[in-house]
Design an enzyme around this catalytic site. Structure first.
Site, PDB file in Angstrom:
ATOM      1  N   TYR A 200     108.102 -48.919  45.447  1.00  0.00           N
ATOM      2  CA  TYR A 200     106.930 -49.369  46.206  1.00  0.00           C
ATOM      3  C   TYR A 200     107.143 -50.810  46.642  1.00  0.00           C
ATOM      4  CZ  TYR A 200     104.828 -45.056  44.785  1.00  0.00           C
ATOM      5  OH  TYR A 200     104.600 -43.720  44.623  1.00  0.00           O
ATOM      6  N   SER A 201     106.847 -51.082  47.919  1.00  0.00           N
ATOM      7  CA  SER A 201     107.009 -52.440  48.450  1.00  0.00           C
ATOM      8  C   SER A 201     105.928 -53.346  47.884  1.00  0.00           C
ATOM      9  CB  SER A 201     106.865 -52.440  49.977  1.00  0.00           C
ATOM     10  OG  SER A 201     107.673 -51.470  50.561  1.00  0.00           O
ATOM     11  N   CYS A 368     108.992 -51.233  59.384  1.00  0.00           N
ATOM     12  CA  CYS A 368     108.763 -50.621  58.072  1.00  0.00           C
ATOM     13  C   CYS A 368     107.717 -49.517  58.143  1.00  0.00           C
ATOM     14  CB  CYS A 368     108.311 -51.699  57.087  1.00  0.00           C
ATOM     15  SG  CYS A 368     108.258 -51.108  55.378  1.00  0.00           S
ATOM     16  N   GLU A 408     113.235 -50.798  57.136  1.00  0.00           N
ATOM     17  CA  GLU A 408     113.042 -50.149  55.823  1.00  0.00           C
ATOM     18  C   GLU A 408     112.112 -48.959  56.061  1.00  0.00           C
ATOM     19  OE1 GLU A 408     113.146 -52.211  51.921  1.00  0.00           O
ATOM     20  OE2 GLU A 408     111.009 -51.714  51.920  1.00  0.00           O
ATOM     21  N   TYR A 410     111.159 -44.708  54.973  1.00  0.00           N
ATOM     22  CA  TYR A 410     111.290 -43.759  53.878  1.00  0.00           C
ATOM     23  C   TYR A 410     110.569 -42.462  54.173  1.00  0.00           C
ATOM     24  CZ  TYR A 410     107.145 -46.711  52.917  1.00  0.00           C
ATOM     25  OH  TYR A 410     106.002 -47.461  53.035  1.00  0.00           O
TER      26      TYR A 410
END
Ligand SMILES: Cc1cc2nc3c(=O)[nH]c(=O)nc-3n(C[C@H](O)[C@H](O)[C@H](O)COP(=O)(O)OP(=O)(O)OC[C@H]3O[C@@H](n4cnc5c(N)ncnc54)[C@H](O)[C@@H]3O)c2cc1C
Ligand code: SF4
Ligand code: SF4
Length: 410
Positions: A200-201, A368, A408, A410
């Protein structure tokens, strides 16, 4: 495990950087196996004593302790005592470098995958602070306490995103904006194995959710996916996190990430493009800039897409951030009386201003969010290149090489 991870890859050796070390004795007092010693000159690590437990890493106030060399011929204690600076890392044959520093393969693989949209070799911004990584691992997780958990999307929407604050108490867990942490959900999977950790960012600034607090915040979306058979797939970690109550404890590993970092240069312009929970690192960037209140000329530019304002995490708080810190382009794809607008469309609307920014050598780009975002953003930059009279793939390669282009997803 002892100090040798031997074989054809040589040995992993834990070393202390004498140039940075302030000789405070913290590591020697911390090490549970007395692997650290000192003379009048230096603090050093005994090769045969260190078992890589990492207990000494977080307490070290300077980061001098955080050096791990892969060596064929280990450095003796006498050599370490005599150093004024660390020697260069030994060159190893290619095949022998494969396992170097693989302290958490799980996180490394996830991050490599998340960053591959940037292509080629990904670099940190030249002015970024030096990150600390891998301080806590599965065998030695940090235990954080939940001190906040609130929903940041409106309750009557299908998008359930939570702002979760984790407090580390007396444990040092140093982070930078843009890094991630690993959360280990309790319990076991269908095969009886402990659950995989999820990344988790971090969405807070390096000095905490509020200045000088020893905590960090996350932005977590509850994953609920309706299946064909009428059941709903409940994401393991995200549901665990979104259901946490105040005072609950969470096993945390990391921190992770050494390239998707914020430039410290106050003159840097930062273009941030995101959807959904991709906003998390950019909240951290914004808080950092807001707190510095520096006289730098650099500005943050946010392109943030959601279906509706009610589903855009932090919509209310975002509106209070001054334009002088953050230029906001919020766009929506499901407003009842407006055409669908995605981030790439809004980038097209701002093509000339973006082209102008891309001409500056101090501009950084960050993308992101979910993987689907990349294709549209790429197309938008290609069109902006046409407007601005430059070749986008060539510029992207230059920016990436200089640590100014980051993805980034996901
Ligand atoms: C570098 C990195 C940073 C990340 N940062 C964040 C973050 O800040 N916030 C966050 O919520 N997640 C983030 N994630 C995703 C997170 O690690 C988990 O994958 C996610 O929470 C789902 O885990 P789960 O255990 O609930 O779902 P699982 O039980 O693992 O089920 C996985 C399902 O979740 C879907 N999914 C994964 N992430 C999302 C998402 N964000 N929105 C909708 N569907 C998703 C997948 O497509 C898959 O179908 C990040 C991932 C990476 C690699
Ligand atoms: S990693 Fe563990 S064993 Fe090695 S020096 Fe540090 S505290 Fe001691
Ligand atoms: S804790 Fe860090 S700074 Fe202090 S003596 Fe050990 S290596 Fe040096």
């Amino acid at each position: 495990m002892d100090g040798s991870t031997g074989g054809s890859a040589g040995l992993k050796q834990h070393l202390i950087d004498p140039e940075i070390c302030i000789r405070c004795n913290t590591c020697e007092a911390t090490c549970p196996v007395d692997a650290i010693t000192h003379d009048d000159n230096n603090y050093v690590v005994r090769l045969e004593g260190c078992n890589f437990c990492m207990d000494c890493v977080a307490p070290c106030p300077t980061g001098a302790i955080d050096n791990w060399f892969q060596v064929i011929q280990p450095f003796s204690l006498e050599e370490q005592f005599s150093w004024d600076e660390l020697p260069p890392k030994p060159e190893l044959p290619e095949a022998e470098t494969a396992s170097v520093d693989a302290l958490d393969d799980e996180a490394a693989a996830l991050l490599e995958d998340a960053h591959k949209g940037a292509g080629g070799k990904v670099r940190a911004p030249a002015s970024a602070s030096k990150p600390r990584v891998n301080l806590f691992n599965r065998g030695n997780p940090a235990i954080a306490k939940v001190t906040g958990n609130i929903r940041v999307t409106r309750a009557d929407t299908g998008s359930d995103v939570h702002h979760i604050i984790l407090d580390f108490g007396a444990v040092a867990f140093p982070v930078l904006e843009g890094q991630s942490i690993g959360v280990i959900p309790p319990g076991v999977d269908a095969n009886g194995k402990p659950h995989a950790m999820r990344l988790y960012s971090i969405c807070s600034a390096r000095d905490g959710e509020r200045p000088n607090t020893n905590n960090l915040a996350l932005t977590v979306k509850r994953v609920l996916e309706p299946q064909h058979d009428g059941t709903v797939l409940r994401g393991i970690a995200s549901n665990y996190m979104c259901d946490l109550a105040m005072g609950d404890t969470v096993q945390v590993i990391g921190p992770f990430g050494s390239t998707f970092l914020m430039p410290d240069d106050p003159d840097a312009d930062i273009i941030m493009i995101c959807t959904g929970t991709g906003a998390a690192p950019f909240r951290g960037f914004t808080e950092r800039r807001r707190r510095l209140a520096s006289a730098g000329r650099g500005r943050l530019h946010l392109f943030f897409g959601a279906r509706t304002p009610a589903e855009l995490p932090y919509f209310g708080p975002l509106k209070k951030v001054p334009e002088s810190v953050l230029a906001q382009d919020l766009c929506f794809s499901r407003l009842p009386d407006a055409p669908k607008e995605y981030v790439q469309h809004r980038m097209g609307t701002r093509a000339e201003a973006l082209a102008e920014l891309l001409r500056k050598p101090t501009t950084h780009i960050y993308v992101c969010g979910l993987r689907g975002l990349e294709a549209g953003v790429e197309e938008a930059f290609a069109n902006i290149g046409t407007v601005g009279g430059f070749d986008w793939p060539a510029l992207r390669a230059t920016m990436r090489e200089a640590g100014r282009y980051h993805v980034e997803t996901y």
